[in-house]
Design a protein around this motif. Structure first.
Motif, PDB file in Angstrom:
ATOM      1  N   HIS A  17       0.805  -1.222   0.000  1.00  0.00           N
ATOM      2  CA  HIS A  17       0.000   0.000   0.000  1.00  0.00           C
ATOM      3  C   HIS A  17       0.836   1.269   0.000  1.00  0.00           C
ATOM      4  O   HIS A  17       0.754   2.073  -0.914  1.00  0.00           O
ATOM      5  CB  HIS A  17      -0.950   0.005   1.194  1.00  0.00           C
ATOM      6  CG  HIS A  17      -1.947  -1.086   1.148  1.00  0.00           C
ATOM      7  ND1 HIS A  17      -2.901  -1.174   0.157  1.00  0.00           N
ATOM      8  CD2 HIS A  17      -2.123  -2.165   1.933  1.00  0.00           C
ATOM      9  CE1 HIS A  17      -3.633  -2.262   0.343  1.00  0.00           C
ATOM     10  NE2 HIS A  17      -3.177  -2.883   1.416  1.00  0.00           N
ATOM     11  N   ASP A  18       1.628   1.441   1.021  1.00  0.00           N
ATOM     12  CA  ASP A  18       2.365   2.690   1.093  1.00  0.00           C
ATOM     13  C   ASP A  18       3.799   2.484   1.570  1.00  0.00           C
ATOM     14  O   ASP A  18       4.394   3.370   2.165  1.00  0.00           O
ATOM     15  CB  ASP A  18       1.626   3.727   1.964  1.00  0.00           C
ATOM     16  CG  ASP A  18       0.948   3.094   3.148  1.00  0.00           C
ATOM     17  OD1 ASP A  18       1.400   2.010   3.571  1.00  0.00           O
ATOM     18  OD2 ASP A  18      -0.031   3.660   3.650  1.00  0.00           O
ATOM     19  N   PHE A  19       4.314   1.313   1.305  1.00  0.00           N
ATOM     20  CA  PHE A  19       5.733   1.021   1.463  1.00  0.00           C
ATOM     21  C   PHE A  19       6.161   0.630   0.058  1.00  0.00           C
ATOM     22  O   PHE A  19       6.018  -0.508  -0.357  1.00  0.00           O
ATOM     23  CB  PHE A  19       5.930  -0.126   2.457  1.00  0.00           C
ATOM     24  CG  PHE A  19       7.379  -0.400   2.784  1.00  0.00           C
ATOM     25  CD1 PHE A  19       8.076   0.433   3.635  1.00  0.00           C
ATOM     26  CD2 PHE A  19       8.026  -1.495   2.250  1.00  0.00           C
ATOM     27  CE1 PHE A  19       9.409   0.173   3.948  1.00  0.00           C
ATOM     28  CE2 PHE A  19       9.352  -1.766   2.558  1.00  0.00           C
ATOM     29  CZ  PHE A  19      10.048  -0.922   3.410  1.00  0.00           C
ATOM     30  N   ARG A  20       6.610   1.625  -0.705  1.00  0.00           N
ATOM     31  CA  ARG A  20       6.675   1.471  -2.159  1.00  0.00           C
ATOM     32  C   ARG A  20       8.114   1.452  -2.647  1.00  0.00           C
ATOM     33  O   ARG A  20       8.754   2.495  -2.720  1.00  0.00           O
ATOM     34  CB  ARG A  20       5.898   2.608  -2.825  1.00  0.00           C
ATOM     35  CG  ARG A  20       4.457   2.693  -2.375  1.00  0.00           C
ATOM     36  CD  ARG A  20       3.829   4.056  -2.587  1.00  0.00           C
ATOM     37  NE  ARG A  20       3.746   4.443  -3.982  1.00  0.00           N
ATOM     38  CZ  ARG A  20       4.402   5.467  -4.496  1.00  0.00           C
ATOM     39  NH1 ARG A  20       5.203   6.197  -3.757  1.00  0.00           N
ATOM     40  NH2 ARG A  20       4.263   5.774  -5.764  1.00  0.00           N
ATOM     41  N   TYR A  21       8.585   0.291  -2.956  1.00  0.00           N
ATOM     42  CA  TYR A  21       9.901   0.141  -3.560  1.00  0.00           C
ATOM     43  C   TYR A  21       9.812  -0.970  -4.596  1.00  0.00           C
ATOM     44  O   TYR A  21       8.958  -1.847  -4.482  1.00  0.00           O
ATOM     45  CB  TYR A  21      10.957  -0.221  -2.510  1.00  0.00           C
ATOM     46  CG  TYR A  21      11.100   0.826  -1.416  1.00  0.00           C
ATOM     47  CD1 TYR A  21      11.906   1.943  -1.609  1.00  0.00           C
ATOM     48  CD2 TYR A  21      10.397   0.687  -0.228  1.00  0.00           C
ATOM     49  CE1 TYR A  21      12.020   2.905  -0.620  1.00  0.00           C
ATOM     50  CE2 TYR A  21      10.499   1.656   0.763  1.00  0.00           C
ATOM     51  CZ  TYR A  21      11.314   2.761   0.575  1.00  0.00           C
ATOM     52  OH  TYR A  21      11.412   3.706   1.549  1.00  0.00           O
TER      53      TYR A  21
END
Lengths: 284, 274
Positions: free
Chosen positions: B264-268
């Motif tokens: 979701h919002d840990f974007r790598y």
């Protein structure tokens, strides 16, 4: 004179327009049986929230025949409903329509699309650019969709235009399980924002959040009504879907402004002057 | 403990229990199967599952290997007893040792064997006949073995051809099928004699490829596809399959509890750090 407003804290099914319309019609019936004159649904209540590539597939024009049963139902009760709007310009908007007397009486397009953290609304949606009150037979309404409340100019502009109530639909995810929060941090923050906005705009504030899960993200509920003095008069606590009706007197906003004349003492021309000065300084 | 890491346990449990019910429920699941090791992770998983689905609907499977510490099994049984979940024991020694050289069985091989054991219908048998009053899908999934079979069929049978074999830049309908890959069908993944995937699907790859190209790459709506002359039944069938199989294209769903969560919002990128 009081108006009975029903808050429909629902759990829409992602991307399933038919199922969600049926849910809306059932909620409208329930609200009517409670004697409500208005029912408010959350943000994107007809479509669900994390639509991503589904966005264009569920977009509806405001004249869409699909909305007809709801528009028809609005002959007996005013209905605030969230959906993906396909504008005449071909763009898609995060919109909230106010249905009344068998027509679309007004519509607000979300101005502050959220595109940070888990959100990426700007990828799929175009932003609205106006805060134009909706003239309802129940009073003058200002709609602020979720993030619109987090920026001060929306509520302020509605206040300048003398709204009686702010309708705040949202699809706010539940966040903040840290020990210091006493319940969900997100719900606590929302309550604080809503109370402050009601106090500063001397308006009724009707907040309808949704519940349910979309791929591991839960929506926090916590729908509530705040009076024009900033006091809460009703809430749907917890994470369950639910209904709540609250009786409000729209004239109370005017009385609050007579008792404490914040509206009279506003100086919008100073804002204009100062914005012009800032713009000039920026251009140097 | 660092107080910034401290959570409200009751709230977290409530969220996770709701999460399990909601997200599993969307796929029609109202029962759970898990490997119980005797360690803290699977014990917590079992406790959450028992609360979400009811202990009688959770089967804890113990899968010891011959060198496993017997205390692990005792701990696992104690957990299952406390929770009231039925258990089943599947000793994986024989199957692990049967692979290559028994002296060289590594941890990861044993982990794969345990995975395999959890996919075996027989592991589920003790739950047969468990009554679920008021269960919506009573008829379909009363028998967990049938349920698992249905899951397996769902997960292995149909993914439209082009999604499987498409090479980037190739025109629609001309995607090469790797030689030897004739079809994917049947619960065991190999072709059943005398049957092709196309027969089972009820439509041909060429037509499906053409439709998929318009649907996916060119963003045709169902209405556009109809106007383009496709058979309504084919459209319905393909669109439904593309959507119903989306879960296979993404990592598993994770409950969002922390401020930054995977998916979701840990974007790598996947190659981050390599």
């Amino acid at each position: 004179m009081t108006i009975r407003i029903q808050l429909a804290q629902v759990e829409p099914t992602l991307g399933n327009l038919e199922a969600n319309r049926a849910l809306h019609l059932a909620e409208v019936e329930a609200a009517r049986s409670e004697g409500a004159q208005a029912i408010c649904f959350p943000e994107l209540s007809l479509t669900g929230y994390f639509l991503k590539d589904q966005t264009p597939e569920v977009a509806l024009s405001r004249e869409s025949a699909f909305l007809e049963p709801l528009v028809e139902a609005s002959r007996r009760i005013s209905i605030g409903v969230g959906f993906v709007e396909r504008g005449r310009d071909g763009r898609t908007y995060n919109s909230y329509a106010w249905l009344e007397d068998g027509r679309v009486a007004g519509l607000h397009r979300k101005v502050h699309l959220v595109s940070y953290g888990m959100f990426e609304e700007s990828r799929d949606l175009a932003a609205g650019e106006h805060y134009k009150p909706i003239e309802s037979k129940l009073g003058r309404l200002g709609v602020l969709i979720c993030e619109d409340l987090w920026h001060m100019e929306g509520a302020w502009l509605y206040f300048q235009q003398g709204v009686d109530a702010l309708i705040v639909p949202s699809a706010s995810p539940a966040r903040g399980v840290e020990a210091g929060n006493d319940g969900l941090g997100s719900v606590r923050t929302w309550r604080s924002l809503l109370e402050t906005t009601a106090t500063m705009t001397q308006s009724w504030v009707v907040h309808v959040n949704r519940t349910g899960w979309e791929d591991g993200i839960s929506f926090g509920g916590g729908s509530r009504v705040i009076d024009p003095y900033g006091a809460q008069v009703g809430e749907l606590a917890g994470l369950d879907a639910g209904r709540l009706h609250v009786d409000v007197d729209p004239r109370e906003a005017a009385r609050a402004r007579t008792r404490v004349p914040l509206r009279r003492d506003e100086k919008p021309w100073i804002l204009r002057r100062e914005l012009e000065r800032l713009a000039e300084e920026d251009s140097r | 403990m660092n107080e910034q890491l401290d959570v409200q346990p009751e709230l977290v449990i409530e969220l996770l229990v709701r999460f399990l019910r909601a997200e599993a429920g969307k796929f029609g699941f109202r029962r759970a199967l898990l490997g119980l090791s005797g360690g803290i992770d699977s014990a917590i998983s079992a406790a959450l599952a028992a609360r979400a689905f009811g202990p009688e609907n959770v089967l804890s499977v113990l899968m010891p290997y011959r060198t496993s510490n017997p205390s692990s099994e005792r701990d696992a049984l104690e957990v299952a007893k406390a929770l009231g979940t039925p258990t089943r024991k599947v000793d994986i020694s024989a199957m692990a040792d049967g692979y290559l050289d028994a002296e060289q069985v590594e941890d990861r091989m044993r982990a794969r064997q345990r995975h395999g054991a959890l996919s075996d219908d027989r592991a589920l048998r003790p739950l047969d006949g468990v009554a679920r009053p008021g269960h919506r899908h009573e008829q379909q999934d009363r028998d967990p073995a049938r349920l698992l079979d249905a899951v397996r069929r769902r997960s292995q049978r149909v993914e439209p051809a082009r999604r499987l074999v498409q090479a980037p830049g190739l025109p629609a309908g001309r995607a090469p099928r790797p030689s030897g890959v004739r079809a994917r069908q049947g619960p065991v993944g190999g072709p059943l004699r005398g049957q092709t995937d196309e027969e089972e699907l009820g439509f041909g790859y060429a037509e499906a490829d053409r439709l998929l190209h318009l649907l996916v790459d060119r963003r045709y709506s169902e209405r556009d596809l109809l106007a383009a002359g496709f058979d309504p039944e084919l459209i319905r069938s393909v669109v439904r399959r593309v959507a119903a199989n989306q879960y296979k294209r993404l990592p598993p769903i994770i409950a969002k509890l922390s401020q930054r969560s995977v998916n979701h919002d840990f974007r790598y990128l996947r190659s981050w750090g390599h």
